[in-house]
Design a protein around this motif. Sequence first.
Motif, PDB file in Angstrom:
ATOM      1  N   GLU A 123       0.794   1.358  13.734  1.00  0.00           N
ATOM      2  CA  GLU A 123       2.194   1.594  13.347  1.00  0.00           C
ATOM      3  C   GLU A 123       2.470   3.098  13.284  1.00  0.00           C
ATOM      4  O   GLU A 123       2.688   3.663  12.212  1.00  0.00           O
ATOM      5  N   PRO A 124       2.407   3.766  14.440  1.00  0.00           N
ATOM      6  CA  PRO A 124       2.485   5.230  14.439  1.00  0.00           C
ATOM      7  C   PRO A 124       3.800   5.797  13.908  1.00  0.00           C
ATOM      8  O   PRO A 124       3.797   6.821  13.226  1.00  0.00           O
ATOM      9  N   ASP A 125       4.938   5.155  14.220  1.00  0.00           N
ATOM     10  CA  ASP A 125       6.233   5.691  13.774  1.00  0.00           C
ATOM     11  C   ASP A 125       6.284   5.783  12.253  1.00  0.00           C
ATOM     12  O   ASP A 125       6.642   6.817  11.687  1.00  0.00           O
ATOM     13  N   GLN A 126       5.910   4.687  11.613  1.00  0.00           N
ATOM     14  CA  GLN A 126       5.925   4.652  10.142  1.00  0.00           C
ATOM     15  C   GLN A 126       4.864   5.583   9.577  1.00  0.00           C
ATOM     16  O   GLN A 126       5.132   6.364   8.655  1.00  0.00           O
ATOM     17  N   ALA A 127       3.649   5.540  10.167  1.00  0.00           N
ATOM     18  CA  ALA A 127       2.533   6.328   9.644  1.00  0.00           C
ATOM     19  C   ALA A 127       2.789   7.829   9.770  1.00  0.00           C
ATOM     20  O   ALA A 127       2.504   8.597   8.849  1.00  0.00           O
ATOM     21  N   LEU A 128       3.344   8.263  10.897  1.00  0.00           N
ATOM     22  CA  LEU A 128       3.604   9.695  11.090  1.00  0.00           C
ATOM     23  C   LEU A 128       4.684  10.195  10.134  1.00  0.00           C
ATOM     24  O   LEU A 128       4.617  11.327   9.647  1.00  0.00           O
ATOM     25  N   GLU A 129       5.683   9.344   9.871  1.00  0.00           N
ATOM     26  CA  GLU A 129       6.722   9.706   8.900  1.00  0.00           C
ATOM     27  C   GLU A 129       6.119   9.844   7.502  1.00  0.00           C
ATOM     28  O   GLU A 129       6.433  10.774   6.755  1.00  0.00           O
ATOM     29  N   GLU A 130       5.229   8.894   7.147  1.00  0.00           N
ATOM     30  CA  GLU A 130       4.559   8.943   5.835  1.00  0.00           C
ATOM     31  C   GLU A 130       3.638  10.152   5.736  1.00  0.00           C
ATOM     32  O   GLU A 130       3.571  10.814   4.697  1.00  0.00           O
ATOM     33  N   PHE A 131       2.949  10.444   6.828  1.00  0.00           N
ATOM     34  CA  PHE A 131       2.034  11.594   6.850  1.00  0.00           C
ATOM     35  C   PHE A 131       2.829  12.895   6.659  1.00  0.00           C
ATOM     36  O   PHE A 131       2.440  13.780   5.888  1.00  0.00           O
ATOM     37  N   ILE A 178       0.853  -1.201   0.000  1.00  0.00           N
ATOM     38  CA  ILE A 178       0.000   0.000   0.000  1.00  0.00           C
ATOM     39  C   ILE A 178       0.878   1.236   0.000  1.00  0.00           C
ATOM     40  O   ILE A 178       1.823   1.353   0.784  1.00  0.00           O
ATOM     41  N   ASP A 179       0.529   2.152  -0.885  1.00  0.00           N
ATOM     42  CA  ASP A 179       1.243   3.425  -0.930  1.00  0.00           C
ATOM     43  C   ASP A 179       0.566   4.385   0.052  1.00  0.00           C
ATOM     44  O   ASP A 179      -0.354   5.127  -0.305  1.00  0.00           O
ATOM     45  N   TRP A 180       1.011   4.314   1.308  1.00  0.00           N
ATOM     46  CA  TRP A 180       0.378   5.121   2.355  1.00  0.00           C
ATOM     47  C   TRP A 180       0.593   6.613   2.130  1.00  0.00           C
ATOM     48  O   TRP A 180      -0.287   7.424   2.451  1.00  0.00           O
ATOM     49  N   ILE A 181       1.741   6.990   1.595  1.00  0.00           N
ATOM     50  CA  ILE A 181       2.018   8.427   1.384  1.00  0.00           C
ATOM     51  C   ILE A 181       0.971   9.025   0.451  1.00  0.00           C
ATOM     52  O   ILE A 181       0.431  10.111   0.700  1.00  0.00           O
ATOM     53  N   THR A 182       0.653   8.286  -0.640  1.00  0.00           N
ATOM     54  CA  THR A 182      -0.357   8.765  -1.593  1.00  0.00           C
ATOM     55  C   THR A 182      -1.729   8.849  -0.933  1.00  0.00           C
ATOM     56  O   THR A 182      -2.493   9.797  -1.159  1.00  0.00           O
TER      57      THR A 182
END
Length: 704
Positions: free
Chosen positions: A74-82, A16-20
């Motif tokens: 997965e907050p660490d990864q998600a916040l970085e992507e956000f 999944i392309d979370w950044i998009t």
Amino acid sequence: MNSTGEYVQEKVSPPIDWITKFYNFLQSFRDSSGVFKYRERIFRMAHMLQKSLIVDFSDLIVYDRSLARHLEDEPDQALEEFSQAIMNYLRKEQPEYAERVGKVYARIRQPPRVLKIRELTSDYIGRLVAIEGIVTRVTRVEAKLVKAHFIHIRPDGVIDEFDYPEHGEMGERIEKPVVCPVCGKPGKFELVLEKSKFVDWQKIVVQERPEEIPPGQIPRSLEVVVTGDLVDAARPGDRALVVGVLRVMPTQASQKATGRSVFSFYIDANYIEVQQKVLEEIEITREDEDKIKELAKDPWIREKIILSIAPSIYGYYDIKEAIALLLFGGVPKIMQDGTRIRGDIHVLLVGDPGTAKSQLLQYTARIAPRGLYTSGKGSTAAGLTATVLRDKNTGEYYLEAGAMVIADGGVAAIDEIDKMREEDRSAIHEALEQQTVSIAKAGIVARLNARASVLAAGNPKFGRYDLTQPISKNIDLPPTILSRFDLIFVIQDIPHIEKDRRLARHILGVHSDAEKARPFIDPQLLKKYISYARKYVRPQLTPEAMKLIEEFYVAMRKSGLKNEDVKSTPPIAITPRQLEGLIRLAEAHAKMALKDKVSIEDVEEAIRLMYTTLRKVGFDIESKTLDIDVLETGVSRSKREKMKEFSRFLNEVFEQTPEIEMSQLVKMARDKGFEKEFVYEMIQYFKSIGEIYEPKPGRLSKTY
């Protein structure tokens, strides 16, 4: 392998392309009115040169539940992507600002569930959590290294420069690369601080709210690490909601003793929301609001509220009414020049042992939407106000909030106030009147809010209250503290056959059937009713009410002028301090019925209550008049005149003889009409201030 025995390659879903997905959320989310909410916020963020974008968690749930779940799990990864998605949007819409700012942060607020500190377990490690509590400690702001700039000198003298780590940020300890990323060879790496990147760093300690602590338990606290624009967001005494990632770090014991695998929790903060000083922690639903408004329509609502306070305790209607007024409070005013006039009401109970004073205090602390109970015997000045402590590990000083600061916006019940040490008592002077706590120690100069109503109780100095003595002689409290209480009640245990019979029947009834002590209003509903009134009701004085207060004040002041010699100072029956107290009591009485106007009825009840207490504590026994100086200064006007006469008599005696026997002086004073007890008291007083001294035992001389 399928049913025929052939191997079939499984279909693997693409990552999944979370950044998009986050980018699409920022670009396309609309609120209920159809406005592109986050487009507006990003534009405002760039315009105000901010580094953080505040995102409501509820919006993520509405837009795409998978985004919310990814952020929670997965907050660490998600916040970085956000953050990367926000930066991509800025590069497209605000390229100049994006190039200038370097890094932006996504700050998440309004989480769906707020946990209590003691609910945090190891199951939540690495997940996004939210806690609520009181900030008790704040360290100074320091700089944390997030990207180190190293130089590597090769054997041939060539210097390589590089940033490390290349992606992301550095952890808790300084990490050095194993090999040079430029030449690929190991070597000695030198850190260049001037070219490295730092971020503001601070540690705060959040403690459980008093109302959440189970009986008999010690309040738990949790360390919170704040960085970037979150530093200094909260001060000691603030009630804060912290959203962040729960992490673990080695405890002191596990660091010293090798091999121990014990770790302590801390939160890496993503967002801190400091609650305003209103009672936000009690949730009032629409259904509760309807019940509250229905209750307020009852013409007997005030009586029902008063009788619902400590129903297991018999009688004390006036005291229970005073406690009810204290719980609702008056209306605080802030002048244009910044001067604040307090709206909180302070009440003191002075009474014989076994008259249920402590029970009243404990009930008040429980029913108050934000209540705190403490005993004077176990309280120090630092524990009540604030203190500066030193960190054992770092050696730095930090500020820690005390009980009065923690009770900010609520009620502080102080039992056995007379048992406090003198230096500890003096610390609450400022908290009672100015409602602040000032501290200046170890280079820390701070002023904290302590906007709390105080309900205090104490025992008479000699066991039982003596009506022949003024209140300053009955209780071991200085007049400076006594005068700051709006209402002072004297509780006496006097035998009375009918009253004692009714009291005995009431206590026996409560012990045999607890239902007999059931209050008129359910305690939880009453708590919400008080919270609602304090938050939304701001009654104003009507012209008729103002006129009545004015007439009462002038009449009381005028009463001191009757039958007095023009040359002598008349006794003062009331001062502006009591006038302000009267206004607060009238406003609180109106608040009890959720009225927006203070009527004559409210003022009359406030006058009745104040006059009841003044007759007991502000009465001069000698002159049989109402003299507020008994309370304000501890010395009545008649006694002050008598002290002046005795001072003149002493001067005349010492003019005739430089040294005199104490027994002879007492005899001469009694011949002049002074009582023996008064003479000994005055001799002791003049010795304490250094006017006279004993050159030999039993002989007195004047100090020149």
